[in-house]
Design an enzyme around this catalytic site. Structure first.
Site, short mmCIF file in Angstrom:
data_model
loop_
_atom_site.label_atom_id
_atom_site.label_comp_id
_atom_site.label_asym_id
_atom_site.label_seq_id
_atom_site.Cartn_x
_atom_site.Cartn_y
_atom_site.Cartn_z
N GLU A 23 0.85 -1.20 0.00
CA GLU A 23 0.00 0.00 0.00
C GLU A 23 0.88 1.24 0.00
O GLU A 23 2.09 1.18 0.25
CB GLU A 23 -0.90 0.00 1.23
CG GLU A 23 -0.12 -0.05 2.53
CD GLU A 23 -0.84 0.61 3.69
OE1 GLU A 23 -1.15 1.80 3.55
OE2 GLU A 23 -1.06 -0.05 4.72
N LYS A 84 -5.90 10.39 0.28
CA LYS A 84 -6.04 9.02 0.75
C LYS A 84 -7.23 8.40 0.02
O LYS A 84 -8.36 8.88 0.15
CB LYS A 84 -6.27 9.01 2.26
CG LYS A 84 -6.28 7.65 2.91
CD LYS A 84 -6.41 7.80 4.42
CE LYS A 84 -6.46 6.45 5.12
NZ LYS A 84 -6.59 6.60 6.60
N VAL A 104 -5.53 -0.13 2.62
CA VAL A 104 -5.56 -1.59 2.57
C VAL A 104 -6.68 -2.05 1.63
O VAL A 104 -6.49 -2.96 0.81
CB VAL A 104 -5.78 -2.18 3.98
CG1 VAL A 104 -6.08 -3.68 3.91
CG2 VAL A 104 -4.55 -1.94 4.85
N ASP A 138 -18.55 3.04 13.11
CA ASP A 138 -17.44 3.38 12.22
C ASP A 138 -16.66 2.10 11.94
O ASP A 138 -15.91 1.63 12.79
CB ASP A 138 -16.54 4.44 12.86
CG ASP A 138 -15.50 4.98 11.88
OD1 ASP A 138 -15.24 4.31 10.86
OD2 ASP A 138 -14.94 6.06 12.14
N SER A 140 -14.14 0.17 9.19
CA SER A 140 -13.25 0.40 8.05
C SER A 140 -13.69 -0.39 6.83
O SER A 140 -14.14 -1.54 6.93
CB SER A 140 -11.82 -0.01 8.43
OG SER A 140 -10.97 0.00 7.30
N ALA A 141 -13.52 0.23 5.66
CA ALA A 141 -13.80 -0.46 4.39
C ALA A 141 -12.84 -1.61 4.16
O ALA A 141 -13.10 -2.48 3.32
CB ALA A 141 -13.72 0.53 3.24
N LYS A 159 -5.07 -2.42 13.97
CA LYS A 159 -4.42 -1.36 14.75
C LYS A 159 -4.93 -1.35 16.20
O LYS A 159 -6.11 -1.56 16.46
CB LYS A 159 -4.64 -0.02 14.07
CG LYS A 159 -3.96 0.05 12.70
CD LYS A 159 -4.17 1.38 12.04
CE LYS A 159 -3.43 1.46 10.71
NZ LYS A 159 -3.99 0.57 9.68
#
Length: 302
Positions: A23, A84, A104, A138, A140-141, A159
């Site tokens: 990435e 981003k 990612v 929330d 993450s994709a 993370k």
């Protein structure tokens, strides 16, 4: 979708040689210059030392690139205007001809379409803790893309700032295989283990290669997440990380940071609060993941 390959990556793919996707958000948004440039070069070197070809993925002036030149890496490392880009951003980013770093999710998406089976990153995104998202929702994709891009992703878990039990639960709901490499618990990024058991484990590279090969042979529609813990000599204790994360999260809430800005803000706060220690751990685990991913790609290519 048009992808522009570097001559080295194009040749490796044509010859059936091992290739590892990387990435670019870690370059543009993960570290300041020149440390980000040093990391990009070190990751590519580690992969080549294992007999594989690195393919750093990014958008340069709207062109999706698979394999970057030194000049292009330098643009990502030094420019303040690098956007981003997750998967949803790719149509707009290419149409507007912007320079963007892949997450990612978008790296996995592009890697599959480029014919690359293995991808190394630091840690995946996941489910944020409720207070940080403002409305407690929330996700993450990265997790959704892991369920639909057939790529083996090597990461040090998710993370540390995230809700790790919820992240694992979403991966299970999406039927994403999660395999520990030399571990039977979910790594906690800066720490060796979250204590959460994993559904699968591989004690060595031979066993890992068999699992990944079987995943691809079965034609499963998802990717596969390979959890590779941070090296022992760089690992932080869970107590130390939890204390830092709690303070960083408090700072983020106080500053009113929400949405996509949460992760980079908190990671920056962790670096500040730890006097740079968390960034050094991040560097070590990223290089370790690159090494394992390259070894895996080499075995899969045999």
């Amino acid at each position: 979708m048009e992808i522009e390959f570097s001559p080295q990556v194009a040749k490796a793919l044509a010859d059936g040689k091992p290739v590892v996707a990387l990435e670019s958000t870690i370059i543009s948004h993960g570290f300041p210059f020149p440390k980000n440039m040093e990391l990009a070069e070190q990751m590519e070197t580690v992969i080549r030392e294992q007999g594989a070809e690195p393919a750093t993925i990014a958008l340069i002036n709207g062109v999706i690139k698979c394999g970057l030149s030194v000049e292009e890496l330098t643009i990502l490392a030094t420019s303040e205007n690098v956007e981003k880009c997750s998967v949803r951003d790719l149509p707009s980013a290419t149409a507007r001809k912007i320079t963007g770093a892949t997450t990612v999710a978008s790296t996995s998406f592009i890697a599959e379409r480029a014919g690359i089976k293995v991808f190394a990153t630091g840690g995946i995104g996941g489910v944020h803790r409720g207070e940080e998202g403002g409305n407690g929702f929330d996700i993450s994709a990265d997790l959704l893309e892991l369920s639909r891009s057939r790529v083996a992703v090597v990461a040090a878990g998710a993370k540390s700032i995230l809700d790790l039990p919820a992240t694992l639960e979403v991966l299970e709901s999406y039927s994403v295989p999660v395999v520990g490499y030399k571990t039977d618990t979910f790594p906690a990024f800066h720490s060796l283990s979250s204590g959460l058991p994993l559904p699968g484990t591989a004690p060595d590279m031979e066993a890992l290669c068999k699992i990944v090969n079987m995943h691809f042979q079965m034609g499963l529609p998802s990717g596969i997440l390979i959890c590779n813990p941070v090296p022992h000599d760089h690992a932080m204790s869970n107590e130390e990380v939890d204390t830092l994360v709690d303070q960083a999260r408090f700072d983020a809430i106080k500053a009113g940071v929400k949405g996509a800005k949460i992760t980079p803000y908190i990671l920056g706060a962790l670096n500040r609060l730890s006097n740079g220690k968390t960034s050094e751990v991040n560097l070590a685990l990223a290089l370790n993941n690159a090494k394992v991913a390259a070894a895996l790609a080499a075995r899969l290519a045999v």
